[in-house]
Design an enzyme around this catalytic site. Structure first.
Site, mmCIF file in Angstrom:
data_model
loop_
_atom_site.group_PDB
_atom_site.id
_atom_site.type_symbol
_atom_site.label_atom_id
_atom_site.label_comp_id
_atom_site.label_asym_id
_atom_site.label_seq_id
_atom_site.Cartn_x
_atom_site.Cartn_y
_atom_site.Cartn_z
ATOM 1 N N HIS A 187 -1.418 -21.038 0.280
ATOM 2 C CA HIS A 187 -0.310 -20.097 0.505
ATOM 3 C C HIS A 187 0.408 -19.701 -0.784
ATOM 4 O O HIS A 187 0.753 -18.547 -0.981
ATOM 5 C CB HIS A 187 0.711 -20.684 1.488
ATOM 6 C CG HIS A 187 0.245 -20.645 2.911
ATOM 7 N ND1 HIS A 187 -0.875 -21.320 3.349
ATOM 8 C CD2 HIS A 187 0.756 -20.016 4.003
ATOM 9 C CE1 HIS A 187 -1.041 -21.100 4.636
ATOM 10 N NE2 HIS A 187 -0.069 -20.306 5.059
ATOM 11 N N TYR A 198 0.830 -1.200 0.000
ATOM 12 C CA TYR A 198 0.000 0.000 0.000
ATOM 13 C C TYR A 198 0.868 1.254 0.000
ATOM 14 O O TYR A 198 2.080 1.177 0.207
ATOM 15 C CB TYR A 198 -0.947 -0.002 1.209
ATOM 16 C CG TYR A 198 -0.268 0.292 2.533
ATOM 17 C CD1 TYR A 198 0.538 -0.654 3.143
ATOM 18 C CD2 TYR A 198 -0.401 1.533 3.150
ATOM 19 C CE1 TYR A 198 1.188 -0.382 4.343
ATOM 20 C CE2 TYR A 198 0.239 1.818 4.352
ATOM 21 C CZ TYR A 198 1.023 0.853 4.935
ATOM 22 O OH TYR A 198 1.671 1.124 6.110
ATOM 23 N N GLU A 228 13.026 2.609 13.641
ATOM 24 C CA GLU A 228 12.113 3.692 13.250
ATOM 25 C C GLU A 228 10.950 3.676 14.235
ATOM 26 O O GLU A 228 11.073 3.106 15.311
ATOM 27 C CB GLU A 228 11.655 3.510 11.797
ATOM 28 C CG GLU A 228 10.993 2.167 11.517
ATOM 29 C CD GLU A 228 10.555 1.988 10.073
ATOM 30 O OE1 GLU A 228 10.327 2.988 9.381
ATOM 31 O OE2 GLU A 228 10.421 0.825 9.649
ATOM 32 N N ARG A 286 -8.142 -20.226 -1.106
ATOM 33 C CA ARG A 286 -7.042 -20.078 -0.155
ATOM 34 C C ARG A 286 -5.978 -21.165 -0.326
ATOM 35 O O ARG A 286 -6.276 -22.361 -0.226
ATOM 36 C CB ARG A 286 -7.578 -20.094 1.276
ATOM 37 C CG ARG A 286 -6.512 -19.715 2.291
ATOM 38 C CD ARG A 286 -7.063 -19.644 3.707
ATOM 39 N NE ARG A 286 -6.016 -19.197 4.624
ATOM 40 C CZ ARG A 286 -5.054 -19.991 5.091
ATOM 41 N NH1 ARG A 286 -5.031 -21.265 4.765
ATOM 42 N NH2 ARG A 286 -4.124 -19.516 5.902
ATOM 43 N N ARG A 303 8.013 3.931 -4.916
ATOM 44 C CA ARG A 303 8.116 2.953 -3.820
ATOM 45 C C ARG A 303 7.081 1.843 -3.989
ATOM 46 O O ARG A 303 7.352 0.682 -3.679
ATOM 47 C CB ARG A 303 7.953 3.651 -2.455
ATOM 48 C CG ARG A 303 8.226 2.692 -1.294
ATOM 49 C CD ARG A 303 8.270 3.405 0.042
ATOM 50 N NE ARG A 303 6.999 4.041 0.346
ATOM 51 C CZ ARG A 303 6.824 4.946 1.308
ATOM 52 N NH1 ARG A 303 7.845 5.303 2.073
ATOM 53 N NH2 ARG A 303 5.645 5.481 1.536
ATOM 54 N N LEU A 338 11.377 1.316 6.763
ATOM 55 C CA LEU A 338 10.738 1.797 5.542
ATOM 56 C C LEU A 338 11.506 3.027 5.070
ATOM 57 O O LEU A 338 11.816 3.909 5.879
ATOM 58 C CB LEU A 338 9.278 2.169 5.813
ATOM 59 C CG LEU A 338 8.537 2.540 4.525
ATOM 60 C CD1 LEU A 338 8.238 1.288 3.700
ATOM 61 C CD2 LEU A 338 7.263 3.293 4.813
ATOM 62 N N LYS A 394 6.547 -1.918 1.795
ATOM 63 C CA LYS A 394 5.379 -1.334 2.472
ATOM 64 C C LYS A 394 4.234 -2.341 2.366
ATOM 65 O O LYS A 394 3.317 -2.206 1.552
ATOM 66 C CB LYS A 394 5.023 0.032 1.871
ATOM 67 C CG LYS A 394 4.205 0.893 2.829
ATOM 68 C CD LYS A 394 4.298 2.351 2.466
ATOM 69 C CE LYS A 394 3.312 3.216 3.235
ATOM 70 N NZ LYS A 394 3.522 3.273 4.676
HETATM 71 C C1 LIG Z 1 6.885 2.071 9.460
HETATM 72 C C2 LIG Z 1 6.915 3.380 8.745
HETATM 73 N N1 LIG Z 1 8.065 4.051 8.666
HETATM 74 C C3 LIG Z 1 8.150 5.248 8.040
HETATM 75 C C4 LIG Z 1 7.028 5.835 7.454
HETATM 76 C C5 LIG Z 1 7.172 7.176 6.765
HETATM 77 O O1 LIG Z 1 7.058 7.021 5.374
HETATM 78 P P1 LIG Z 1 6.632 8.252 4.445
HETATM 79 O O2 LIG Z 1 7.575 9.378 4.788
HETATM 80 O O3 LIG Z 1 6.848 7.736 3.074
HETATM 81 O O4 LIG Z 1 5.218 8.560 4.753
HETATM 82 C C6 LIG Z 1 5.815 5.168 7.498
HETATM 83 C C7 LIG Z 1 4.635 5.777 6.865
HETATM 84 O O5 LIG Z 1 3.575 5.291 6.896
HETATM 85 C C8 LIG Z 1 5.744 3.906 8.144
HETATM 86 O O6 LIG Z 1 4.591 3.228 8.212
#
Ligand SMILES: Cc1ncc(COP(=O)(O)O)c(C=O)c1O
Length: 287
Positions: free
Chosen positions: A105, A35, A181, A103, A54, A205, A149
């Site tokens: 895997h 997403y 993070e 369903r 991304r 991310l 993501k």
């Molecule tokens: C785990 C995580 N890290 C960092 C970010 C920041 O990403 P962005 O700057 O692309 O919104 C997000 C955004 O949803 C996130 O879910």
């Protein structure tokens, strides 16, 4: 708050009430999808190219065949805003899964991805941006591929819930002694005029706003050091802040009940906030 009635479903526009999926859907049953959340200011996208890029990186990483090119989805996303006559601050949520199939895997064959996107209002968090927020620390229990993501957000959901139950805005995650993070944002520490943050490896991310923060820092001649810091380092920090599309550049003024320095937003964070506002074409709205 408006409700925007038109959603994107595959390459078509339809009414939000008319979209249904079978219960055997890969996103629903396996979290087998990806997403993006893209910021909108005054009806215009911010960093759409970065988000679309991304999306394609995530899709490639988990071998989902997206039914459009980068240009096609960008154009559809623009149409989504105009179809809804969207002119305020908000977000688009865009999701792509491995489709609907019995369903099992292993990947289904000849099954198209399910894609949808919708718009919603989201005002800027002006009070928090001005005053700063608090955070707690939690162990990072996610998988190794956090650069994707993916829809699998259970550890993030549990960490954010723990933060909320503590009256905090975010949970700062720590793995193997290093801060990675936050549950839904990137995190940074400022010490002696330098910005420290976890390198853009598979453990975080690669935030679109993070990329911009690095550029803003370069423009301001502030060293941007991709070196992970520890929870213990936070006690000595001059400033801590986070970044994301929905939180922008947000000061963190308290961690685990202890103030960061004086417990007010720091100068470096404020300079980055101003750079963000200029870059995003925002008039100064913080109070
Ligand atoms: C785990 C995580 N890290 C960092 C970010 C920041 O990403 P962005 O700057 O692309 O919104 C997000 C955004 O949803 C996130 O879910």
């Amino acid at each position: 708050m408006s409700v925007y009635p038109i959603i994107l479903s595959q390459a078509d526009f339809t009414n939000r009430d008319s979209l249904t999926y079978p219960f055997e859907e890969r996103g629903l049953q396996f979290g087998d999808g990806i997403y993006e959340v893209i910021r909108i200011y005054q009806g215009a996208y911010y960093l759409i190219t970065e988000h679309v890029n991304r999306l394609f990186r995530s899709a490639e990483a988990i071998k989902i065949d997206l039914p459009f090119s980068r240009q096609e989805i960008t154009s559809l996303l623009h149409d989504l805003l105009s179809q809804n006559e969207m002119t305020s601050d908000g977000i688009v949520y865009l999701q792509a899964t491995r489709g609907s199939a019995p369903r099992n895997h292993a990947f289904p064959v000849d099954t198209p991805a399910n894609v949808y996107a919708y718009v919603q209002d989201m005002p800027r968090k002006t009070k928090n941006l001005t005053n700063g927020v608090s955070a707690i620390t939690k162990r990072d229990t996610r998988w190794e591929n956090c650069y994707i993501k993916s829809l699998n957000l259970l550890p993030n959901v549990l960490a954010k819930q723990a933060a909320q139950e503590n009256g905090s805005y975010e949970a700062i995650l720590e793995r193997d002694g290093k801060v990675t993070e936050c549950s839904s944002s990137n995190v940074y520490l400022v010490k002696d005029g330098k910005i420290y943050t976890h390198p853009a490896t598979n453990r975080i991310l690669h935030g679109c706003v993070r990329m911009r923060v690095e550029q803003f820092a370069a423009g301001l001649n502030i060293p941007f050091v991709e070196q992970a810091f520890s929870i213990e380092d936070i006690a000595d920090a001059d400033e801590v802040f986070l970044s994301s599309s929905t939180s922008e550049v947000m000061p963190i003024v308290e961690v685990d009940g202890k103030k960061i320095a004086e417990g007010i937003p720091g100068k470096t964070t404020q300079m980055l906030q101003e750079a963000y506002e200029v870059d995003a074409g925002l008039v100064k709205q913080r109070i």
